[in-house]
Structure formats: structure tokens, C-alpha cells
Design a protein around this motif. Structure first.
Motif, mmCIF file in Angstrom:
data_model
loop_
_atom_site.group_PDB
_atom_site.id
_atom_site.type_symbol
_atom_site.label_atom_id
_atom_site.label_comp_id
_atom_site.label_asym_id
_atom_site.label_seq_id
_atom_site.Cartn_x
_atom_site.Cartn_y
_atom_site.Cartn_z
ATOM 1 N N UNK A 110 0.435 -1.275 -0.086
ATOM 2 C CA UNK A 110 0.096 0.335 -0.248
ATOM 3 C C UNK A 110 0.744 0.741 -0.417
ATOM 4 N N UNK A 111 2.042 1.379 0.471
ATOM 5 C CA UNK A 111 2.809 2.493 0.405
ATOM 6 C C UNK A 111 3.037 2.807 -1.081
ATOM 7 N N UNK A 112 4.041 1.265 -1.301
ATOM 8 C CA UNK A 112 4.215 1.056 -3.065
ATOM 9 C C UNK A 112 2.519 1.854 -4.004
ATOM 10 N N UNK A 113 2.031 2.070 -3.586
ATOM 11 C CA UNK A 113 0.293 2.112 -4.161
ATOM 12 C C UNK A 113 0.517 3.562 -4.345
ATOM 13 N N UNK A 114 0.593 4.421 -2.653
ATOM 14 C CA UNK A 114 0.841 5.715 -2.249
ATOM 15 C C UNK A 114 1.256 6.158 -3.663
ATOM 16 N N UNK A 115 2.503 5.775 -3.541
ATOM 17 C CA UNK A 115 3.853 6.211 -3.817
ATOM 18 C C UNK A 115 3.168 7.028 -5.305
ATOM 19 N N UNK A 116 2.810 5.810 -6.287
ATOM 20 C CA UNK A 116 2.424 5.648 -7.424
ATOM 21 C C UNK A 116 1.803 6.261 -8.082
ATOM 22 N N UNK A 117 0.478 6.884 -6.760
ATOM 23 C CA UNK A 117 -0.869 7.701 -7.587
ATOM 24 C C UNK A 117 -0.550 8.470 -6.944
ATOM 25 N N UNK A 118 0.550 9.338 -6.016
ATOM 26 C CA UNK A 118 1.555 10.415 -5.782
ATOM 27 C C UNK A 118 2.102 10.905 -7.090
ATOM 28 N N UNK A 119 2.819 9.906 -8.118
ATOM 29 C CA UNK A 119 3.200 10.633 -9.112
ATOM 30 C C UNK A 119 2.683 10.323 -10.123
ATOM 31 N N UNK A 120 1.591 10.151 -10.138
ATOM 32 C CA UNK A 120 0.559 10.055 -10.976
ATOM 33 C C UNK A 120 -0.308 11.739 -10.903
ATOM 34 N N UNK A 121 -0.137 11.918 -9.952
ATOM 35 C CA UNK A 121 -1.294 13.227 -9.356
ATOM 36 C C UNK A 121 0.053 14.370 -9.863
ATOM 37 N N UNK A 122 1.373 14.292 -9.793
ATOM 38 C CA UNK A 122 1.820 15.234 -9.969
ATOM 39 C C UNK A 122 2.134 15.169 -11.697
ATOM 40 N N UNK A 123 1.822 14.029 -12.207
ATOM 41 C CA UNK A 123 2.341 14.519 -13.490
ATOM 42 C C UNK A 123 0.757 15.298 -14.792
#
Length: 321
Positions: A110-123
Motif C-alpha cells: 500500500x505504501x508503494x501504491x500511494x507513491x505511484x498515485x502520488x506520482x500520477x497526480x504530479x504528472x
């Protein structure tokens, strides 16, 4: 003027009784439905799929799905919010249309998922967002909130847990797996990724199951049956223990930041008990709580009740921020 209109996002028909208006503009005006875009982008080497709709400059509403589904669970809600909000609904790796890397080389947690969603929102340039969190969406969203508390403009909580009270008897076997980590306990949980178990999640606690499309569990099961996916899901069952460990920090976020919060909870849910909904009020006493006579996937049964509650909440609490 006599207006007949559906909820935002569907076809709207306006009948004009003024003869002069009719001669100028015609009797009927029809507004096209909201267009939903289906997109993918690479984040940290992983292709993430997401649905997006609404005005590009509208307040962002982030929809975070649960197990065992994907952004597919929001297919009916998205058009109802996208009249004035920019709605973004991603699929996590291993779910829906996102990539499912081999677990030997990719960490499913879940930590990795949150990081990836965070990266998506940044993009996507989403610097502030209200979050709809459901089931797995809660730990993903709350980890985002712990990373960037200033970005969370509001919370919509639908059977998304953050308190021990919400973990009832359903969790006993999962907790036993957390305690031992054994292959035997892991194998017991394999029953949770079968068609019977997935159908249970959609239908248990629902008064009228004819309101629930069987396409849901057929769609979800087809994706769960992809090679290697069962083991991915069992990895996530084990990693879920780390979310419970974060509950004190998540609850402190609620107390410290006091985000506007709407709770719409299927009170018949055996997976996340209604006691978990009430527990939010300890730390968010101003939260708006609505218990609905349905089960875990409340949107499938009570969209007609939930969508107006969400839109009204966003209009009052988020639109002007």
C-alpha cells in the motif's frame, strides 16, 4: 418555464412553454452526457491506467477503489460529479487496466501504491484534491494524506476503514496470517479470490440484489484469474497489517487537519463494520455521517442516494476552496 432534468451528467431536456421562446430556440434543448476519458501513463516504470472527466480547471476529486475491483467501480459516479469537478480515478498495479508487473521484481504494497498515485497526480498537475476512499482506497489515500496533508481538501469515506472497531470477525483469519506469515495461513486466504467470495462482497447485506449487476463479479474475477494475480492479492492481504499500524498517525491527521468529511457507509457490511464509521466522529466530530441500508459496495446499490450527497458536500465544502 417547466424544467425536467436528470442529475448532472445525464441527458437534460428543457421544455419551454413560452411560444415566443419556442419559435426562437425550439421546443427542446438537449445537453450531451459527460465524456469520460480512459488514459494510461507511465509512473516510475509502471503503466497506470486512469479514468478522467470534467473541466481541466475544476477542483480535483480523486476516486480510490477497493478490492477486488478497480476504477470500474466508479463508472456510474464519475459522470455525476464531472459537471464541475475534475474527476481522476486510477487503477493500482495488478488491478483493472494498469500493468501487473511480476511480483518477483515489483513490491506490491500500500505504501508503494500511494507513491505511484502520488506520482500520477504530479504528472496530471493535481496539487489539491478531495479524496473518495473505499476499502483499499482508504490506506492508499490516507498514506497520501500523511505525505501531503496540505493537499487534502476533503474526504468522502465509503466503507473505508481507519479504526480497529471496523475490523470485525471477517478479519480473524487475515489477522492469523499477519501473526504467523505462514504458507498454511496464506493458503487459507486463497478462498477470498474465488468467484463465490467476490460475489459475496457485492451482494451481502443488499436488500434487493436485482439492483446489482452480475457484470461486477464476472469482470473482477476475470482480472483476478490472470496468471500470477492470486499471489499478488495474497501479498496485499499480508501487507494490509502495515495499514493498521498506521492508524494512530492517520487519526492524528484527522485531529490536526480537520478536513471536511462526508461518511457514506453501507451499515450491513461484514468486511468493515459500521462501528468503524462511527469511530471517525471521535477525531472528526464535524463529519457528516450517513449510514445506508446496504453492504460493502454501496455505490452499486445506493448510487441514487450517495451521488446527490457527494455532490452537495462538494458544492458546500470544496467548490469555493
Amino acid at each position: 418555464m417547466n424544467n425536467r432534468s436528470t442529475f448532472a451528467g445525464f441527458i437534460t431536456v428543457i421544455i419551454r412553454n413560452d411560444p415566443s421562446a419556442s419559435s426562437r430556440t425550439g421546443v427542446t434543448a438537449i445537453h450531451a452526457p459527460i465524456t469520460v476519458h480512459y488514459r494510461s501513463t507511465e509512473v516510475d516504470g509502471v503503466d497506470l491506467f486512469y479514468r478522467e472527466a470534467g473541466p481541466a480547471d475544476g477542483p480535483v476529486v480523486l476516486l480510490l477503489h477497493g478490492f477486488p475491483t478497480s476504477s470500474h467501480m466508479f463508472r456510474n459516479l464519475i459522470p455525476l460529479l464531472a459537471d464541475r469537478y475534475r474527476v481522476i480515478a486510477p487503477d493500482y498495479p495488478g488491478f483493472g487496466q494498469s500493468a501487473a508487473p511480476d511480483r518477483a521484481s515489483f513490491s506490491y504494497g500500500f505504501g508503494h501504491f500511494a507513491d505511484l498515485v502520488d506520482g500520477l497526480l504530479g504528472k496530471l498537475g493535481a496539487k489539491s484534491y478531495a479524496m473518495y476512499v473505499m476499502d483499499y482506497g482508504a490506506p492508499v489515500g490516507y498514506r497520501l494524506a500523511l505525505k501531503h496533508p496540505e493537499r487534502v481538501s476533503g474526504l468522502i469515506v465509503q466503507n473505508g476503514n481507519a479504526y480497529e472497531e471496523g475490523l470485525g470477525a471477517f478479519w480473524d483469519e487475515i489477522k492469523a496470517y499477519w501473526a504467523s506469515g505462514s504458507a498454511e495461513r496464506r493458503q487459507v486466504l486463497a478462498d477470498q479470490v474465488t468467484l463465490e467470495a467476490i460475489k459475496f462482497q457485492y451482494t451481502d447485506g443488499v436488500r434487493d440484489v436485482t439492483r446489482i449487476s452480475p457484470d461486477n463479479w464476472v469482470h473482477d474475477q476475470a482480472l483476478l484469474d490472470r496468471p500470477g494475480n492470486r499471489e499478488i492479492q495474497l501479498d496485499l492481504f499480508y501487507d494490509y497489517r502495515t495499514n493498521v499500524q498506521l492508524y494512530p498517525q492517520i487519526q492524528a491527521f484527522f485531529r490536526d487537519r480537520r478536513p471536511p468529511t462526508l461518511i457514506v457507509w453501507g451499515e450491513n457490511d461484514q468486511i468493515f463494520a459500521a462501528a468503524g464509521a462511527h469511530a471517525y466522529l471521535r477525531d472528526l466530530p464535524d463529519a457528516e455521517l450517513h449510514l445506508l441500508d446496504t453492504g460493502h459496495f454501496a455505490l452499486e446499490d445506493k448510487l441514487d442516494e450517495i451521488a446527490p450527497l457527494i455532490h452537495d458536500f462538494l458544492d458546500r465544502k470544496i467548490a469555493g476552496r
